[in-house]
Design a protein around this motif. Structure first.
Motif, short mmCIF file in Angstrom:
data_model
loop_
_atom_site.label_atom_id
_atom_site.label_comp_id
_atom_site.label_asym_id
_atom_site.label_seq_id
_atom_site.Cartn_x
_atom_site.Cartn_y
_atom_site.Cartn_z
N GLU A 20 8.92 9.46 2.53
CA GLU A 20 9.47 9.15 3.87
C GLU A 20 8.43 8.47 4.76
N CYS A 21 7.39 7.93 4.15
CA CYS A 21 6.33 7.37 5.01
C CYS A 21 6.78 6.07 5.67
N ASN A 22 6.11 5.74 6.73
CA ASN A 22 6.39 4.53 7.49
C ASN A 22 5.68 3.37 6.77
N SER A 23 6.46 2.65 5.95
CA SER A 23 5.86 1.67 5.03
C SER A 23 4.97 0.65 5.73
N SER A 24 5.36 0.25 6.93
CA SER A 24 4.59 -0.81 7.59
C SER A 24 3.18 -0.34 7.94
N GLU A 25 2.98 0.97 7.95
CA GLU A 25 1.66 1.49 8.34
C GLU A 25 0.75 1.80 7.16
N GLY A 26 1.23 1.55 5.94
CA GLY A 26 0.37 1.78 4.77
C GLY A 26 -0.81 0.80 4.80
N ALA A 27 -1.97 1.25 4.36
CA ALA A 27 -3.14 0.36 4.36
C ALA A 27 -4.13 0.80 3.28
N PHE A 28 -4.64 -0.18 2.55
CA PHE A 28 -5.68 0.13 1.57
C PHE A 28 -7.01 0.29 2.28
N TRP A 29 -7.94 0.86 1.58
CA TRP A 29 -9.20 1.17 2.22
C TRP A 29 -10.30 1.29 1.18
N ALA B 103 0.84 -1.20 0.00
CA ALA B 103 0.00 0.00 0.00
C ALA B 103 0.88 1.26 0.00
N ALA B 104 1.93 1.25 0.82
CA ALA B 104 2.82 2.42 0.89
C ALA B 104 3.49 2.65 -0.45
N ASN B 105 3.92 1.57 -1.11
CA ASN B 105 4.60 1.71 -2.40
C ASN B 105 3.66 2.26 -3.46
N MET B 106 2.40 1.85 -3.41
CA MET B 106 1.45 2.39 -4.39
C MET B 106 1.28 3.90 -4.18
N ALA B 107 1.23 4.32 -2.93
CA ALA B 107 1.11 5.75 -2.65
C ALA B 107 2.35 6.49 -3.14
#
Ligand code: FAD
Length: 417
Positions: free
Chosen positions: A284-293, A263-267
């Motif tokens: 610089e986002c925290n990749s582990s916290e990416g989430a689709f919705w 999800a983070a990579n898509m963003a």
């Protein structure tokens, strides 16, 4: 004679605030929550509280608890929302008037709090009346009350009434309304993310909407809230929410349970051509916290009518779920808790006609809120629901609004539009 408890399914925002109201009125209650604890799954993102939402919470809590709650809320200055062209970095629209624009709710400030914090604060004093690991699958009426039925085949004690507060997947809502309470897939999709506060330095304080109209497949935008008070705290991460028109954001295999790097990579990929001032939010986002919705909504024309059951009703998203447009979901949910709690307090517990009176009032502001949120979402994300033909979500909707890690005050997901 001892009063039978008010049974409540789900320990979400609406249920816990209702519980606080019952606690104050000395009315017994028992909450059943499917999760193992309040922190066993994500609590997440930040909620913006409207004047109506704050008023509702203030009427329920006693003076000390209210002050504690309000002190815990973040207050963002800088006026209303600034809309920025994400590619050029130019300001398209500036609603940052001195009084907080349309977003300020008290003292000219935009007031917000992490959902997890709000839940923990509402929970205070209620612990002994909450049973975890109880998945409510429905209910059965008895001669003189109601019982909640659980997925493990057991059932609750007899209660005076049952309040369904289990959010958008509510079984109580389905059973009570005979399927009239529906949740629709808007087709719009989103990604949540968060990054350290340094990534937001280029924006300054305020609420921002970063709009990208450059993609041929449709536009998408990011909402974020930068609070000056938290800016220099290294333990804090600010969140952002990206929402795309139908077709713009697609999770692999349309699987919206996916979290983390994908999800983070898509963003990151979607924003790779954004203005350098804005790119750090994603780079610089925290990749582990990416989430689709997946963005869903209740029936846009309003909370439907169903045959009232004096002993069963619904509150919060179970009655009226919304898109993030307008930031109305939680604010409407707490109004339900305040209204139902007041009626129960006035009657000193269950009374015939009480759920009908509650539903009559709730339908007015609940329908208005769903309609407002839908109309805003139509403009912002080009969603279009035909109530006769659009897809409703059957079975358990993966609720990405609650799978975020337990981020508490230090890490929060983003805020509504
Ligand atoms: C990104 C985002 C931003 C948002 N921002 C805002 C905002 O700024 N302002 C705003 O007003 N609203 C906002 N909302 C909406 C808001 O979060 C919801 O409206 C609100 O949480 C609804 O509260 P609730 O108590 O009805 O349900 P929830 O808070 O979802 O709680 C439901 C509870 O029931 C439990 N449960 C579920 N099924 C069962 C079952 N079968 N048995 C037992 N327990 C069960 C769940 O585990 C959960 O604890 C936002 C939403 C999103 C996604």
């Amino acid at each position: 004679m001892t009063q039978k408890p008010v049974l409540i399914s789900g320990a979400g925002l609406a249920s816990l605030l209702l519980a606080r109201s019952l606690l104050r009125s000395h009315i017994p209650f028992h909450i059943f929550e499917r999760d193992a604890s309040l922190s066993s799954r994500g609590q997440g993102y930040r909620l913006r509280l409207s004047a109506e939402g704050l008023d509702a919470i203030e009427t329920v809590l006693d003076k000390t608890a209210w002050q504690k709650f309000y002190d815990r809320c973040g207050k963002t200055g800088g006026g209303g929302m600034q809309v920025i062209d994400a590619i050029t970095g130019e300001i398209i629209e500036d609603q940052q008037t001195s009084s907080g624009g349309g977003l300020g709710s008290r003292e000219g400030k935009i007031v917000g709090i992490a959902r997890g914090d709000m839940r923990n604060l509402f929970m205070e004093g209620c612990d002994e009346f909450v049973t975890f690991n109880k998945h409510v699958k429905g209910y059965e009426l008895t001669d003189d009350g109601v019982r909640a039925l659980f997925s493990d085949g057991t059932h609750s004690e007899e209660g005076s009434m049952l309040v369904g507060g289990e959010g958008i997947n509510s079984y109580v809502a389905k059973q009570l309304s005979g399927g009239k309470l529906k949740v629709y897939d808007t087709g719009a999709r989103g990604i949540h993310g968060q990054a350290s506060t340094t990534a937001f330095k280029g924006l300054g304080e305020g609420v921002f909407r970063l709009v990208d109209n450059s993609k041929p497949g449709g536009s998408f935008a990011v909402i974020t809230n930068v609070r000056a008070d938290d800016m220099d705290n290294p333990d804090i991460q600010f969140g952002w929410t990206m929402i795309g028109e139908p077709g713009v954001i697609k999770a692999p295999n349309d699987d919206y349970t996916i979290v983390g790097e994908l999800a983070a990579n898509m963003a990151k990929q979607l924003t790779s051509k954004w203005h350098p001032r804005l790119r750090p939010l994603f780079a610089e986002c925290n990749s582990s916290e990416g989430a689709f919705w997946k963005i869903t909504i209740s029936t846009p024309s309003g909370v439907p009518e169903w045959k009232n059951d004096p002993r069963v009703t619904v509150i919060g998203d179970a009655a009226h779920s919304m898109t993030p447009a307008g930031g109305l979901g939680a604010n409407t949910a707490v109004r339900d808790s305040a209204l139902l709690g007041r009626l129960l307090s006035e009657a000193n517990g269950y009374k015939e006609g009480l759920t009908a009176a509650y539903e009559k009032g709730m339908r007015v502001y609940g329908s208005e809120a769903v309609g407002t949120s839908y109309n805003m979402a139509r403009k912002m994300f080009k969603v279009d629901i035909n109530e006769k033909t659009s897809d409703t979500l059957e079975g358990e909707v993966r609720d990405n609004r609650s799978f975020e890690g337990d981020l508490g005050e230090t890490q929060q997901r983003s805020q509504a539009v």
